[in-house]
Design an enzyme around this catalytic site. Structure first.
Site, mmCIF file in Angstrom:
data_model
loop_
_atom_site.group_PDB
_atom_site.id
_atom_site.type_symbol
_atom_site.label_atom_id
_atom_site.label_comp_id
_atom_site.label_asym_id
_atom_site.label_seq_id
_atom_site.Cartn_x
_atom_site.Cartn_y
_atom_site.Cartn_z
ATOM 1 N N LYS A 27 0.874 -1.202 0.173
ATOM 2 C CA LYS A 27 -0.029 -0.059 -0.213
ATOM 3 C C LYS A 27 0.979 1.157 -0.057
ATOM 4 O O LYS A 27 0.509 2.153 -0.774
ATOM 5 C CB LYS A 27 -0.925 -0.067 1.317
ATOM 6 C CG LYS A 27 -2.010 1.054 1.422
ATOM 7 C CD LYS A 27 -3.110 0.771 2.189
ATOM 8 C CE LYS A 27 -2.614 0.601 3.586
ATOM 9 N NZ LYS A 27 -2.633 1.778 4.302
ATOM 10 N N SER A 28 1.838 1.343 1.016
ATOM 11 C CA SER A 28 2.900 2.558 0.849
ATOM 12 C C SER A 28 3.454 2.604 -0.483
ATOM 13 O O SER A 28 3.488 3.884 -1.025
ATOM 14 C CB SER A 28 3.735 2.187 1.949
ATOM 15 O OG SER A 28 3.141 2.152 3.163
ATOM 16 N N ARG A 32 2.771 5.769 -3.393
ATOM 17 C CA ARG A 32 3.959 6.731 -3.790
ATOM 18 C C ARG A 32 4.267 6.743 -5.111
ATOM 19 O O ARG A 32 4.513 7.661 -5.828
ATOM 20 C CB ARG A 32 5.110 6.361 -2.838
ATOM 21 C CG ARG A 32 5.098 6.885 -1.400
ATOM 22 C CD ARG A 32 6.070 6.181 -0.559
ATOM 23 N NE ARG A 32 6.138 6.461 0.824
ATOM 24 C CZ ARG A 32 5.306 6.261 1.656
ATOM 25 N NH1 ARG A 32 4.166 5.596 1.698
ATOM 26 N NH2 ARG A 32 5.597 6.803 3.072
ATOM 27 N N GLY A 105 -5.234 7.593 5.572
ATOM 28 C CA GLY A 105 -4.115 8.755 6.051
ATOM 29 C C GLY A 105 -3.103 8.909 5.286
ATOM 30 O O GLY A 105 -2.626 9.888 5.012
ATOM 31 N N ARG A 133 -9.054 11.795 12.182
ATOM 32 C CA ARG A 133 -7.663 11.633 12.597
ATOM 33 C C ARG A 133 -6.901 12.730 12.585
ATOM 34 O O ARG A 133 -7.211 13.919 11.940
ATOM 35 C CB ARG A 133 -7.051 10.719 11.538
ATOM 36 C CG ARG A 133 -7.679 9.309 11.688
ATOM 37 C CD ARG A 133 -7.205 8.272 10.852
ATOM 38 N NE ARG A 133 -5.831 7.950 10.941
ATOM 39 C CZ ARG A 133 -5.046 7.274 9.984
ATOM 40 N NH1 ARG A 133 -5.618 6.798 8.974
ATOM 41 N NH2 ARG A 133 -3.693 6.833 10.442
ATOM 42 N N SER A 178 7.025 8.908 12.205
ATOM 43 C CA SER A 178 6.112 8.812 11.106
ATOM 44 C C SER A 178 6.494 8.946 9.857
ATOM 45 O O SER A 178 7.086 9.894 9.320
ATOM 46 C CB SER A 178 4.821 9.783 11.525
ATOM 47 O OG SER A 178 4.099 9.911 10.389
ATOM 48 N N GLN A 180 4.532 9.009 7.207
ATOM 49 C CA GLN A 180 3.519 9.807 6.490
ATOM 50 C C GLN A 180 4.078 11.258 6.717
ATOM 51 O O GLN A 180 4.263 12.180 5.622
ATOM 52 C CB GLN A 180 2.222 9.848 7.103
ATOM 53 C CG GLN A 180 1.580 8.531 6.637
ATOM 54 C CD GLN A 180 0.261 8.073 7.287
ATOM 55 O OE1 GLN A 180 -0.391 8.981 7.986
ATOM 56 N NE2 GLN A 180 -0.161 6.906 6.923
ATOM 57 N N ASP A 330 1.728 -1.467 11.939
ATOM 58 C CA ASP A 330 0.621 -1.982 11.319
ATOM 59 C C ASP A 330 0.163 -3.123 11.599
ATOM 60 O O ASP A 330 -0.928 -3.734 11.448
ATOM 61 C CB ASP A 330 0.396 -1.532 9.830
ATOM 62 C CG ASP A 330 0.369 -0.101 9.561
ATOM 63 O OD1 ASP A 330 0.038 0.612 10.144
ATOM 64 O OD2 ASP A 330 0.852 0.061 8.402
ATOM 65 N N ARG A 361 -6.409 2.010 17.897
ATOM 66 C CA ARG A 361 -6.235 0.465 17.483
ATOM 67 C C ARG A 361 -5.439 -0.278 18.845
ATOM 68 O O ARG A 361 -5.556 -1.448 19.088
ATOM 69 C CB ARG A 361 -5.143 0.196 16.664
ATOM 70 C CG ARG A 361 -5.628 0.011 15.287
ATOM 71 C CD ARG A 361 -4.472 -0.573 14.091
ATOM 72 N NE ARG A 361 -4.968 -0.099 12.870
ATOM 73 C CZ ARG A 361 -4.590 -0.170 11.923
ATOM 74 N NH1 ARG A 361 -3.193 0.049 11.792
ATOM 75 N NH2 ARG A 361 -5.062 -0.015 10.719
HETATM 76 C C1 S3P Z 1 2.711 4.604 6.387
HETATM 77 C C2 S3P Z 1 2.939 4.895 7.331
HETATM 78 C C3 S3P Z 1 2.489 4.594 8.628
HETATM 79 C C4 S3P Z 1 1.538 3.435 8.423
HETATM 80 C C5 S3P Z 1 0.586 3.629 7.320
HETATM 81 C C6 S3P Z 1 1.388 3.837 6.182
HETATM 82 C C7 S3P Z 1 2.991 5.155 4.973
HETATM 83 O O1 S3P Z 1 1.708 5.696 9.268
HETATM 84 O O2 S3P Z 1 0.899 3.172 9.605
HETATM 85 O O3 S3P Z 1 -0.271 2.390 7.228
HETATM 86 O O4 S3P Z 1 2.903 4.673 3.654
HETATM 87 O O5 S3P Z 1 4.050 6.141 5.074
HETATM 88 P P1 S3P Z 1 2.667 6.875 10.153
HETATM 89 O O6 S3P Z 1 3.514 7.619 9.438
HETATM 90 O O7 S3P Z 1 1.439 7.556 10.755
HETATM 91 O O8 S3P Z 1 3.139 6.256 11.295
#
Ligand code: S3P
Length: 450
Positions: A27-28, A32, A105, A133, A178, A180, A330, A361
């Protein structure tokens, strides 16, 4: 997403789980690939993209910002090919409507980074989970580039952003681990002159850094204690590049733990991403005595990949140190399910960030276990699970709070319990793992509509 709730129930299978499976793309990396593709010059070709709801939101947002995103249907059996014709760094155009990021998110926060350094106005929203969030964690650092954000109370969606005309480069120390937030700052820095510098106190997944380099940007990473300093040279010409998305280790975690828990099982999961900043669960399960072999290690699309072979066996409780959290952030709900079937008391330390995921969670995982007869405590930011192998009562319906990973964890839990475990709504599983139910059925699990 189907508006109707979709309850599902899992019961102990009559025989072992077995087979050779592939899980959907990471997914990440998928988010991107679409975003960097939209910011590159030329056509980016993506194979193995996760076609889950979250990533489809990102694809729609990139289209709304002027990139061309096309999908060629699957003819090979290995997922379709996605093509992104990018607009170049700084070249996105103003969307004519609200950007709806659904449950994601990652999509919302990374997109804030992109929008902050584009001279355009945009409004972003999401579903009820995402609207709850915290977005302040990106709004605050990104505002320093000159962007103006307006959000709901507490920095929540919907938000509006007027991106900076001439964005300033950012220098930011991320206060929480994080990926993200780190990635949002780097994405903003792409369209600012000079060097954008992000310091993270603990290393988090580095897919953005890897992909920036893959698209031709200059990124320096310096190790600093347990953390890293990342420096990006702004306003590069990103050049379109092919991306091969590996299987998502966070999705592989569900059938993997299922195989560890169901007696006699042996399961192979092929092509799973093994980026060292994502493999904390594998390290933890190995310490618990799990039999997981990694075969056929290789590098695909710049990321390490391997086939996982999981064999059922007894698990023993351990203490999971807080510094491991970023590499398995996760995976705690499914680890808690494994811990419930381990001998002894497992303590998972430093889980503060779990409180701000798709649901809280930490408390939702504790509630899932408690409702099904497992003794659990939350002490500060630690989760403590008292394992009762073979004696999990089950029988409850788990409230999943619009959280895909809770739903999948609860269904795996049901495979190891004496009475079936139901989830109130399995619809959100499609955000990250389309085809989960069919895949689990295919290896011998019993998931049925409630
Ligand atoms: C992610 C970072 C994580 C993870 C999310 C995907 C990403 O979140 O929990 O499922 O793709 O950068 P955080 O950056 O809030 O830890």
């Amino acid at each position: 997403m189907d508006a109707a709730a979709h309850p599902l129930v899992a019961s102990r299978p009559t025989g072992p789980l077995s087979g050779r499976i592939t899980v959907p793309g990471d997914k990440s990396i998928s988010h991107r690939a679409l975003m960097f593709g939209a910011l590159a010059v030329g056509e980016t070709r993506i194979t193995g993209l996760l076609e889950g709801e979250d990533v489809l939101r990102t694809a729609a947002a990139m289209r709304a910002l002027g990139a061309e995103v096309a999908h060629e249907a699957d003819v090979s059996g290995h997922g379709g090919i996605w093509r992104v014709a990018g607009r170049g760094v700084g070249g996105l155009t103003e969307p004519t409507d609200v950007l709806d990021m659904g449950n994601s998110g990652t999509a919302a926060r990374l997109l804030c980074g992109i929008l902050a350094s584009h001279d355009l106005f945009a409004v972003m929203t999401g579903d009820a989970s995402l609207r709850g969030r915290p977005m302040r964690r990106v709004i605050d650092p990104l505002s320093a580039c000159g962007a103006r954000f307006t959000a709901r109370d507490g920095g929540r969606l919907p938000l509006a952003v007027q991106g900076a005309r001439d964005a300033l480069p950012l220098e930011y120390r991320v206060p929480v681990p994080s990926a993200q937030v780190k990635s949002a700052v780097l994405l903003c820095g792409l369209n600012a002159p000079g060097i954008t510098r992000v310091e993270e106190p603990e290393a988090t997944r580095d897919h953005s850094e890897n992909m920036l380099r893959h698209f031709g940007a200059s990124v320096q990473v310096t190790l600093a204690g347990a953390g890293r300093i990342i420096e990006l040279h702004g306003q590069p010409e990103l050049v379109a590049a092919d991306v091969v998305v590996p299987g998502d280790p966070s999705s592989a975690a569900f059938p993997l733990v299922a195989a560890l828990l169901v007696p006699g099982s042996r399961l192979t999961i092929t092509g799973v991403g093994l980026n060292p900043l994502r493999t904390g669960l594998l390290a933890t399960l190995a310490e618990m005595g799990a039999d997981i072999q990694i075969e056929n290690r290789r590098v695909e699309g710049g990321e390490p990949v391997g086939d996982l072979v999981a064999t059922h066996g007894t698990l023993k409780a351990i203490t999971v140190p807080p510094e491991r959290a970023p590499s398995m952030i996760d995976e705690y709900p499914i680890l808690a399910v494994a811990a419930a079937s381990a001998e002894g008391t497992t303590r998972m330390c430093g889980l503060k960030e779990l409180r701000v995921k798709e649901s809280d969670r930490l408390s939702a995982t504790a509630a899932m276990l408690t409702a099904n007869g497992v003794r659990v405590e939350i002490e500060g930011d630690d989760l403590i699970v008292h394992g009762i192998p073979g004696r999990i009562q089950g029988g409850a319906t788990v409230t999943t709070h619009m959280d895909h990973r809770l739903a999948m964890s609860a269904l795996v839990f049901g495979l190891a319990a004496n009475a079936p475990i139901a989830v109130d709504d399995a619809a959100f599983i499609d955000t990250s793992f389309p085809g989960f139910t069919a895949l689990m059925d295919g290896i011998g699990a019993r998931l049925t509509p409630a």
